[in-house]
Design a protein around this motif. Structure first.
Motif, PDB file in Angstrom:
ATOM      1  N   ALA A 111      -6.650   7.642  -5.653  1.00  0.00           N
ATOM      2  CA  ALA A 111      -6.632   8.984  -5.081  1.00  0.00           C
ATOM      3  C   ALA A 111      -4.972   9.665  -5.047  1.00  0.00           C
ATOM      4  O   ALA A 111      -5.634  11.024  -5.065  1.00  0.00           O
ATOM      5  N   ALA A 112      -3.911   9.010  -4.499  1.00  0.00           N
ATOM      6  CA  ALA A 112      -3.178   9.683  -4.267  1.00  0.00           C
ATOM      7  C   ALA A 112      -2.703  10.979  -5.269  1.00  0.00           C
ATOM      8  O   ALA A 112      -2.158  11.779  -4.743  1.00  0.00           O
ATOM      9  N   VAL A 152       0.399   4.277  -2.430  1.00  0.00           N
ATOM     10  CA  VAL A 152       0.411   5.590  -2.398  1.00  0.00           C
ATOM     11  C   VAL A 152       1.049   6.334  -2.200  1.00  0.00           C
ATOM     12  O   VAL A 152       0.558   7.425  -2.932  1.00  0.00           O
ATOM     13  N   ARG A 197       1.848  10.352  -4.317  1.00  0.00           N
ATOM     14  CA  ARG A 197       1.346  11.476  -3.832  1.00  0.00           C
ATOM     15  C   ARG A 197       2.588  12.479  -3.527  1.00  0.00           C
ATOM     16  O   ARG A 197       2.720  13.463  -4.071  1.00  0.00           O
ATOM     17  N   GLU A 201      -7.031   4.230  -3.481  1.00  0.00           N
ATOM     18  CA  GLU A 201      -5.919   4.920  -2.568  1.00  0.00           C
ATOM     19  C   GLU A 201      -5.038   5.574  -3.103  1.00  0.00           C
ATOM     20  O   GLU A 201      -4.624   6.210  -3.395  1.00  0.00           O
ATOM     21  N   TRP A 202      -4.825   4.394  -4.256  1.00  0.00           N
ATOM     22  CA  TRP A 202      -3.687   4.588  -5.205  1.00  0.00           C
ATOM     23  C   TRP A 202      -3.797   6.100  -5.525  1.00  0.00           C
ATOM     24  O   TRP A 202      -2.939   6.623  -6.454  1.00  0.00           O
ATOM     25  N   SER A 215      -8.795  -1.710  -2.430  1.00  0.00           N
ATOM     26  CA  SER A 215      -8.739  -0.909  -1.540  1.00  0.00           C
ATOM     27  C   SER A 215      -7.752  -0.009  -2.185  1.00  0.00           C
ATOM     28  O   SER A 215      -7.444   1.685  -1.989  1.00  0.00           O
ATOM     29  N   VAL A 216      -6.271  -1.157  -2.257  1.00  0.00           N
ATOM     30  CA  VAL A 216      -5.431   0.324  -2.701  1.00  0.00           C
ATOM     31  C   VAL A 216      -5.511   0.194  -3.788  1.00  0.00           C
ATOM     32  O   VAL A 216      -4.294   2.057  -4.182  1.00  0.00           O
ATOM     33  N   ARG A 271       0.603  -1.555  -0.269  1.00  0.00           N
ATOM     34  CA  ARG A 271       0.263   0.466   0.038  1.00  0.00           C
ATOM     35  C   ARG A 271       0.735   1.171   0.066  1.00  0.00           C
ATOM     36  O   ARG A 271       0.827   1.714  -0.669  1.00  0.00           O
ATOM     37  N   ASP A 272       2.069   1.296   1.163  1.00  0.00           N
ATOM     38  CA  ASP A 272       1.847   2.570   1.230  1.00  0.00           C
ATOM     39  C   ASP A 272       3.023   2.908  -0.074  1.00  0.00           C
ATOM     40  O   ASP A 272       3.491   3.806  -0.494  1.00  0.00           O
TER      41      ASP A 272
END
Length: 324
Positions: free
Chosen positions: A172-173, A115, A119, A169-170, A165-166, A111-112
């Motif tokens: 959206a970043a 994301v 970002r 967020e990915w 879900s990843v 995830r990190d």
């Protein structure tokens, strides 16, 4: 397929696109790439350079050459000065989903890496006085979750589970880049057929040894794309002003795992009688097995709408091209 950059006038800016004056496009472009050492990234870099484009590679160490830019996504740091003057950015970096057995720590790393990396790039590009025209952000068909036998295109909502879900967020970043007027397109990539790496890089040695076979019941759909078409599609996304938002990078005819098994045996001229039962996959892969056994029947609606021409549209074509 020969792929060349399309030429557009300065007025050819998509609705809702950049508010700054777009730079005049020349035939030689400056493109920054993250994940440039990976399977897809290295092939993209070779393709761009072969056509005379300048490529900057983002590296996670001090830059050593003029074509490198230092970044550290874990610290949300990138040398933004190194990105001045780029026309496009293709962001492909991220921890491999199938590289290790999933546990809580590795799922957080997956995830990190996506994301925070996205970002970092988006905020750096938004800070530039003259930002690039486009950010192509590599994401994944994991967005859709398990679609069963139902065919879906880019209009489908996100599925349920860890990978969807990843992906949410990915994508959206990248919002800071969109807010800065940069055209952002999300390359939702399928399973890339290549012998050099990725999921197929593990399959080729098994099938060449006559140890290949279907996984689970073999009825799950695999949405694949040849490495050649993956690179050409990424370049098509860079060069097509109407492409913003999600774009599925997958061949037009998804096939079942059973059909993949048959094609591999047929092209490589090897028996493919083995069968890996679902319980064995779960024992070896843990939670990730549900994604291997899951079905994704995903169609490349937006590529086809914008005139993209697949060089290797079928599974036999793709396997044959990778086996050369």
């Amino acid at each position: 397929m020969q792929h060349s950059s399309q030429q557009h006038s300065p007025q050819d800016v998509p609705e809702g696109g950049p508010q700054h004056a777009p730079r005049r496009r020349s035939s030689r472009r400056r493109v920054a790439v993250t994940g440039a050492s990976g399977l897809i990234g290295s092939a993209l870099v070779r393709s761009l350079r072969a056509d005379g484009h300048e490529v900057l590679r983002l590296v996670r160490r001090p830059a050593r050459t003029a074509d490198e830019v230092e970044w550290d996504p874990a610290r949300l740091h990138v040398d933004a000065a190194g990105l001045v003057g780029v026309d496009a950015v293709v962001h492909l970096a991220g921890a491999g989903v199938g590289e290790r057995r999933w546990n809580a720590a590795y799922k957080q790393e997956i995830r990190d890496s996506r994301v925070l990396g996205t970002r970092t790039i988006a905020e750096a590009l938004a800070s530039l006085a003259d930002p690039p025209e486009v950010l192509v952000c590599g994401t994944a068909l994991g967005w859709y979750g398990d679609t069963g036998t139902r065919a879906v295109d880019e209009s489908a909502p996100a599925g349920e589970g860890f990978l969807p879900s990843v992906c949410v967020e990915w994508e959206a970043a990248a919002a800071p880049a969109e807010a800065a007027g940069i055209r952002v397109a999300y390359a939702r990539t399928g399973l890339v057929v290549a012998r050099e790496g990725g999921a197929w890089g593990r399959l080729f040695p098994l099938f060449r040894a006559g140890l290949g076979g279907r996984m689970g019941d073999g009825r799950q759909y695999w949405s694949f794309i040849s490495l050649h078409d993956e690179v050409a599609a990424l370049r098509h996304m860079v060069d097509t002003p109407s492409l913003a938002g999600p774009v599925n990078l997958t061949a037009p005819e998804p096939v079942t795992n059973r059909e993949v098994t048959a094609a591999m045996g047929r092209v490589l001229r090897r028996p493919a009688f083995f069968h890996v039962p679902a319980p064995a996959l779960r024992a070896v892969l843990g939670e990730f097995a549900q994604d291997v056994l899951g079905s994704q029947r995903v169609l490349p609606g937006r590529l086809l709408e914008t005139g993209f021409d697949f060089a290797f549209p079928t599974i036999d074509d793709s396997v044959r091209a990778a086996a050369r």
